[in-house]
Design a protein around this motif. Structure first.
Motif, PDB file in Angstrom:
ATOM      1  N   THR A 101      -5.432 -17.239 -31.449  1.00 46.12           N
ATOM      2  CA  THR A 101      -5.054 -18.559 -31.965  1.00 46.12           C
ATOM      3  C   THR A 101      -6.311 -19.371 -32.260  1.00 46.12           C
ATOM      4  O   THR A 101      -7.123 -19.614 -31.356  1.00 46.12           O
ATOM      5  CB  THR A 101      -4.167 -19.316 -30.958  1.00 46.12           C
ATOM      6  N   PHE A 105      -7.846 -22.899 -33.156  1.00 48.58           N
ATOM      7  CA  PHE A 105      -7.507 -24.311 -33.078  1.00 48.58           C
ATOM      8  C   PHE A 105      -8.148 -25.071 -34.229  1.00 48.58           C
ATOM      9  O   PHE A 105      -9.335 -24.893 -34.528  1.00 48.58           O
ATOM     10  CB  PHE A 105      -7.993 -24.894 -31.751  1.00 48.58           C
ATOM     11  N   ASP A 106      -7.365 -25.906 -34.878  1.00 49.19           N
ATOM     12  CA  ASP A 106      -7.858 -26.743 -35.968  1.00 49.19           C
ATOM     13  C   ASP A 106      -8.228 -28.110 -35.406  1.00 49.19           C
ATOM     14  O   ASP A 106      -7.348 -28.850 -34.943  1.00 49.19           O
ATOM     15  CB  ASP A 106      -6.782 -26.889 -37.037  1.00 49.19           C
ATOM     16  N   ALA A 125      -8.692 -30.735 -36.743  1.00 51.68           N
ATOM     17  CA  ALA A 125      -7.974 -31.825 -37.412  1.00 51.68           C
ATOM     18  C   ALA A 125      -6.681 -32.184 -36.686  1.00 51.68           C
ATOM     19  O   ALA A 125      -6.128 -33.266 -36.899  1.00 51.68           O
ATOM     20  CB  ALA A 125      -7.667 -31.442 -38.861  1.00 51.68           C
ATOM     21  N   THR A 126      -6.209 -31.286 -35.812  1.00 51.78           N
ATOM     22  CA  THR A 126      -4.971 -31.549 -35.064  1.00 51.78           C
ATOM     23  C   THR A 126      -5.243 -32.114 -33.677  1.00 51.78           C
ATOM     24  O   THR A 126      -4.325 -32.198 -32.850  1.00 51.78           O
ATOM     25  CB  THR A 126      -4.144 -30.259 -34.934  1.00 51.78           C
ATOM     26  N   ALA A 127      -6.478 -32.503 -33.403  1.00 52.63           N
ATOM     27  CA  ALA A 127      -6.819 -33.003 -32.067  1.00 52.63           C
ATOM     28  C   ALA A 127      -5.945 -34.193 -31.665  1.00 52.63           C
ATOM     29  O   ALA A 127      -5.606 -34.362 -30.492  1.00 52.63           O
ATOM     30  CB  ALA A 127      -8.296 -33.385 -32.010  1.00 52.63           C
ATOM     31  N   GLY A 128      -5.562 -35.001 -32.646  1.00 48.30           N
ATOM     32  CA  GLY A 128      -4.746 -36.162 -32.357  1.00 48.30           C
ATOM     33  C   GLY A 128      -3.340 -35.840 -31.898  1.00 48.30           C
ATOM     34  O   GLY A 128      -2.617 -36.715 -31.413  1.00 48.30           O
ATOM     35  N   ASP A 129      -2.926 -34.578 -32.016  1.00 40.56           N
ATOM     36  CA  ASP A 129      -1.598 -34.167 -31.554  1.00 40.56           C
ATOM     37  C   ASP A 129      -1.538 -34.012 -30.039  1.00 40.56           C
ATOM     38  O   ASP A 129      -0.455 -33.782 -29.489  1.00 40.56           O
ATOM     39  CB  ASP A 129      -1.197 -32.834 -32.203  1.00 40.56           C
ATOM     40  N   TRP A 130      -2.693 -34.103 -29.380  1.00 36.84           N
ATOM     41  CA  TRP A 130      -2.758 -33.879 -27.941  1.00 36.84           C
ATOM     42  C   TRP A 130      -3.273 -35.133 -27.247  1.00 36.84           C
ATOM     43  O   TRP A 130      -3.992 -35.939 -27.837  1.00 36.84           O
ATOM     44  CB  TRP A 130      -3.692 -32.706 -27.634  1.00 36.84           C
ATOM     45  N   VAL A 182      -8.337 -33.192 -25.736  1.00 38.51           N
ATOM     46  CA  VAL A 182      -8.808 -31.855 -26.102  1.00 38.51           C
ATOM     47  C   VAL A 182     -10.065 -31.552 -25.303  1.00 38.51           C
ATOM     48  O   VAL A 182     -11.005 -32.363 -25.274  1.00 38.51           O
ATOM     49  CB  VAL A 182      -9.118 -31.767 -27.617  1.00 38.51           C
ATOM     50  N   TRP A 210     -12.926 -28.958 -25.457  1.00 36.31           N
ATOM     51  CA  TRP A 210     -13.462 -28.016 -26.449  1.00 36.31           C
ATOM     52  C   TRP A 210     -14.635 -27.238 -25.859  1.00 36.31           C
ATOM     53  O   TRP A 210     -15.679 -27.810 -25.551  1.00 36.31           O
ATOM     54  CB  TRP A 210     -13.908 -28.788 -27.689  1.00 36.31           C
TER      55      TRP A 210
END
Length: 382
Positions: free
Chosen positions: A215, A217-218, A220-225, A228, A230
């Motif tokens: 998988t 990880f993008d 750009a999708t950090a705001g979905d969590w 993050v 990293w």
């Protein structure tokens, strides 16, 4: 209140932080682009020989941190293991790190510790504050031992003259005026009996932890969590858009044998005419096991290219300048903590990685309790 966190990278950094936060009641998802956990510490049984292979090169666990030692042993049994490295130079085999046996053999002497100290002192250069690896070596062991065991090996490992490397690299290596050939001086040393991958799998075995392999990880999708964590390459988070930080990588040339091929786990080959840096024989990393066949690897170091596995951060002047730019970029990002070897662009031993992960999770929970910003880096990269 339960929150949703994602840990990018299923090595020790991601696993340890996930475990700590899951135990605090938070839902943690751990993703990794590879098809296994444990990162570069990954181990796997070879189907033909039964040997536990360190897929990305050997890892020996050693630490002076009692808490870290107790932590890893909660998740796996450790067997005692001492790292005793050998080196082949001009047709003779020596013990490393450089110790009294090495020096007496090399100089053809039978000197006592005080006599050898006096002898080496006549060979070393008077450089009060060495700045380069080469200056440190000349002040440390003198030109002959430097040329035999350090110069060629370092040129192959780093792809540049030791005169261009910082003195700090050599300062990590011991010089002993006794017959102690244990490579590490830490009080706790060992190998996980079932391998590092099983150890990390056990750390990740918690009802609030979900693992997703293969998988990518993008960012750009950090705001979905909610947050993050990293542990991938710092420059990779930003798509390498202002350049790539420099790393050295390794190529492994596998070969197999019947019986015991070289008699030790690690044989260095420092002579410059030999293209590889060392040969590792992996069954010797588990001396409590017995195997008729053997799996070995010649290691070749080279510059890391896109798509390669990054191993050793170079951290010379140009890399540090680019690193500084990426650190400034990171300061503009919210709800992300950069951690681990790749996330902070630093060379880290496993025990330090675990210590920093434990501390990162504690600092994050403390910041949440206090209503203050979460740490941006597990440790400052510069």
């Amino acid at each position: 209140m339960t929150q949703r966190f994602i840990m990018v990278g299923a090595g020790f950094s991601g696993a340890v932080v996930a475990r700590k936060l899951a135990e605090a009641g938070h839902a943690c998802t751990v993703v990794d682009a590879r098809d296994h956990v444990a990162g570069n510490c990954h181990t796997a049984r070879d189907a033909d020989t039964g040997v536990m292979v360190h897929t990305y090169g050997p890892h020996i666990f050693h630490t002076g941190d009692d808490e870290v030692w107790d932590y890893v042993r909660k998740f796996g049994e450790f067997a005692p293991y001492k790292n005793r490295v050998k080196s082949t130079h001009k047709g003779a085999v020596y013990t490393l790190p450089v110790n009294l046996h090495t020096m007496n053999q090399f100089f053809g002497t039978a000197l006592r510790p005080d006599e050898m100290r006096a002898h080496v002192a006549t060979l070393t250069a008077d450089i009060p504050e060495p700045e380069s690896f080469e200056e440190q070596a000349l002040a440390f062991v003198g030109p002959d031992l430097y040329a035999a065991f350090f110069k060629g090996y370092t040129e192959k490992q780093w792809g540049t003259s030791p005169a261009n490397l910082p003195a700090s690299i050599l300062k990590r290596l011991p010089l002993r005026f006794n017959y102690d050939d244990n490579y590490f001086a830490h009080p706790h040393q060992g190998m996980p009996v079932d391998g590092y991958t099983a150890l990390v799998e056990n750390i990740l075995d918690h009802p609030l932890i979900t693992v997703r392999l293969n998988t990518v990880f993008d960012p750009a999708t950090a705001g979905d969590w909610d947050h993050v964590f990293w542990s991938g390459p710092l420059d990779g988070f930003f798509g390498y858009d202002i350049g790539r930080l420099g790393y050295r990588t390794l190529d492994f040339e596998e070969f197999r044998a019947i019986g015991d091929w070289q008699g030790c786990a690690v044989m260095n080959h420092p002579d410059p005419e030999v293209p590889f840096t060392r040969i590792t024989e992996h069954k010797h990393f588990a001396p409590w096991e017995s195997h008729e066949k053997s799996v070995l690897y010649r290691e070749y170091a080279r510059a890391c290219e896109p798509g390669d596995t990054p191993y050793y951060p170079i951290r010379l002047v140009a890399e540090k300048a680019l690193l500084s730019d990426y650190v400034e970029r990171a300061k503009t990002v919210s709800n992300v903590t950069f951690m681990g070897r790749l996330g902070t662009y630093r060379y880290l031993d496993m025990d330090v990685t675990i210590r920093e992960a434990l501390d990162t999770a504690d600092a994050f929970l403390a910041a949440q309790a206090a209503g203050t910003p979460a740490p941006l880096f597990s440790q400052a990269p510069l």
